[in-house]
Design an enzyme around this catalytic site. Structure first.
Site, PDB file in Angstrom:
ATOM      1  CG  HIS A  67      -1.842   1.207   1.269  1.00 38.31           C
ATOM      2  ND1 HIS A  67      -2.924   1.345   0.432  1.00 38.31           N
ATOM      3  CD2 HIS A  67      -1.814   2.321   2.027  1.00 38.31           C
ATOM      4  CE1 HIS A  67      -3.526   2.497   0.680  1.00 38.31           C
ATOM      5  NE2 HIS A  67      -2.867   3.115   1.645  1.00 38.31           N
ATOM      6  CG  HIS A  88       3.209   5.371   5.891  1.00 36.68           C
ATOM      7  ND1 HIS A  88       2.986   5.155   7.227  1.00 36.68           N
ATOM      8  CD2 HIS A  88       2.099   6.005   5.438  1.00 36.68           C
ATOM      9  CE1 HIS A  88       1.799   5.612   7.561  1.00 36.68           C
ATOM     10  NE2 HIS A  88       1.232   6.142   6.491  1.00 36.68           N
ATOM     11  CG  HIS A  90      -0.547   8.398   2.274  1.00 38.40           C
ATOM     12  ND1 HIS A  90      -1.292   7.248   2.195  1.00 38.40           N
ATOM     13  CD2 HIS A  90      -0.118   8.482   3.554  1.00 38.40           C
ATOM     14  CE1 HIS A  90      -1.334   6.669   3.383  1.00 38.40           C
ATOM     15  NE2 HIS A  90      -0.635   7.392   4.236  1.00 38.40           N
ATOM     16  CD  GLU A 100      -3.882   8.944   3.445  1.00 39.04           C
ATOM     17  OE1 GLU A 100      -3.592   8.850   4.647  1.00 39.04           O
ATOM     18  OE2 GLU A 100      -4.463   8.043   2.802  1.00 39.04           O
ATOM     19  CG  HIS A 113       0.751   9.820   7.319  1.00 37.07           C
ATOM     20  ND1 HIS A 113      -0.254   9.110   6.701  1.00 37.07           N
ATOM     21  CD2 HIS A 113       0.399  11.136   7.255  1.00 37.07           C
ATOM     22  CE1 HIS A 113      -1.175   9.976   6.287  1.00 37.07           C
ATOM     23  NE2 HIS A 113      -0.795  11.199   6.604  1.00 37.07           N
ATOM     24  CB  THR A 198      -5.718   7.080   6.123  1.00 39.69           C
ATOM     25  OG1 THR A 198      -4.403   6.608   5.815  1.00 39.69           O
ATOM     26  CG2 THR A 198      -5.629   8.357   6.942  1.00 39.69           C
TER      27      THR A 198
END
Ligand code: 1SD
Ligand code: ZN
Length: 254
Positions: A67, A88, A90, A100, A113, A198
Site C-alpha cells: 500500500h 510512510h 502517500h 490524504e 506520516h 487511513t
C-alpha cells in the site's frame, strides 16, 4: 494474510466500510482542513521531541507493504508520551495530487506520516482500541523545490529498489528522524484533530498533528517503477477526505 491485504489494496477506498464496519465511523481520517473554521487552542504548545536528533545505530529498513513505501523507525524517537514506530508516504498520479488531508479543499502533492504508539500500550492492536492510542505526525510536500531536503533523496533512492509488494531494502546511509521534519521555527505551527488510521481497519485511535509548513522535495521522482512485473503500480495510495461530522480541527496559532 497476503491475500486479504491485496484485496484491501485493490478495493477502492469508498468500499472499505463494506469490508470493515469501522471504516464507516464518524471520526474517520483524512479530513479537509478548512482554514476558515479552525479553532485556536492556546493549549497546543511546542511539541516535545525526544531522540529525533540522534542518528539511529541500526539501518533504516525500507519496505513496500503493498500500500505504501515506508521505514520502521530504528531509533527510540519519542514525542511526548508516544514512541515512533514507522514512517510512510502517500502520493498520487499526477504527482500534483497525492496527499490524504486537503487544505481548503486542495490536495497537495504528497504527505509523510510518522506513526507513533502511546507508550501505555504494548502492541499496535492494543493501542488501536483507544482514542489516544496512536499519534500520527503528518507533513505535506510541495513541488518546485528550491531547497529539497537531501535525506529524502536517500529514501526516494531506496524506493526504486522495492518495486514489488513485500520487498525490503536497507538504506545505505542513516539519518536523524528530526531532519525529515519542517524547519524548527515552523514546528510550533500545526493543526490537531481526533481521527483514525487511513487504511483498514480505520481504527479511530489517532491524534493527528499536521504541520502547516509544507516540505520541499522532488515529488515527481517518488514513484515505484512502472516497468517490470510489478503486481501493483503504487500510485494514488491516498484515501480521500472523510466527513468531519461534529469534530473540530484545532490550530496551534492564529
Ligand atoms: O496507511 C497507514 C498504514 O500503512 C499503516 O502504516 C497504518 C499503521 O499501522 O497507518 C496508516 S496511516 O493512518 O498512518 N495512513
Ligand atoms: Zn499514512
Amino acid at each position: 494474510v497476503g491475500g486479504k491485504r491485496l484485496h484491501v489494496a485493490l478495493l477502492r477506498a469508498v468500499h472499505w466500510k463494506e469490508l470493515k464496519a469501522t471504516c464507516g465511523g464518524d471520526k474517520q481520517s483524512p479530513v479537509n482542513i478548512d482554514r476558515r473554521w479552525l479553532q485556536r487552542d492556546s493549549g497546543l504548545g511546542d511539541i516535545i521531541f525526544e531522540g529525533y536528533d540522534q542518528a539511529p545505530p541500526g539501518k533504516w529498513r525500507l519496505l513496500n507493504d503493498g500500500h505504501t513505501g515506508g521505514c520502521s523507525a530504528p531509533a527510540r524517537a519519542q514525542l511526548c508520551r508516544y514512541r515512533a514506530l514507522q514512517l510512510h508516504f502517500h502520493w498520487g498520479s499526477p504527482s500534483t495530487n497525492g496527499s490524504e488531508h486537503t487544505v481548503d479543499g486542495q490536495q497537495l502533492p504528497m504527505e509523510l506520516h510518522i506513526v507513533h504508539i502511546n507508550i501505555k500500550y504494548r502492541t499496535l492492536g492494543e493501542a488501536k482500541g483507544h482514542p489516544s492510542g496512536l499519534a500520527v505526525l503528518g507533513c505535506f510536500f510541495q513541488v518546485g523545490c528550491k531547497s529539497p531536503n537531501s535525506n529524502y533523496n536517500t529514501i526516494i533512492g531506496g524506493l526504486r529498489n522495492i518495486s514489488h509488494a513485500g520487498q525490503a531494502v536497507d538504506l545505505a546511509s542513516t539519518f536523524r528522524l528530526g531532519t525529515l521534519l519542517p524547519h524548527v521555527a515552523q514546528l510550533s505551527r500545526y493543526y490537531r484533530y481526533q481521527g483514525s488510521l487511513t487504511t483498514p481497519d480505520c481504527s479511530e485511535a489517532v491524534i493527528w498533528t499536521l504541520f502547516e509548513e509544507p516540505l520541499q522535495a522532488f515529488v515527481s521522482t517518488v514513484h515505484f517503477p512502472a516497468s517490470g512485473a510489478a503486481p501493483l503500480k503504487m500510485t494514488n495510495n491516498f484515501r480521500p477526505p472523510q466527513p468531519l461530522h461534529s469534530r473540530k480541527v484545532f490550530s496551534s496559532r492564529d
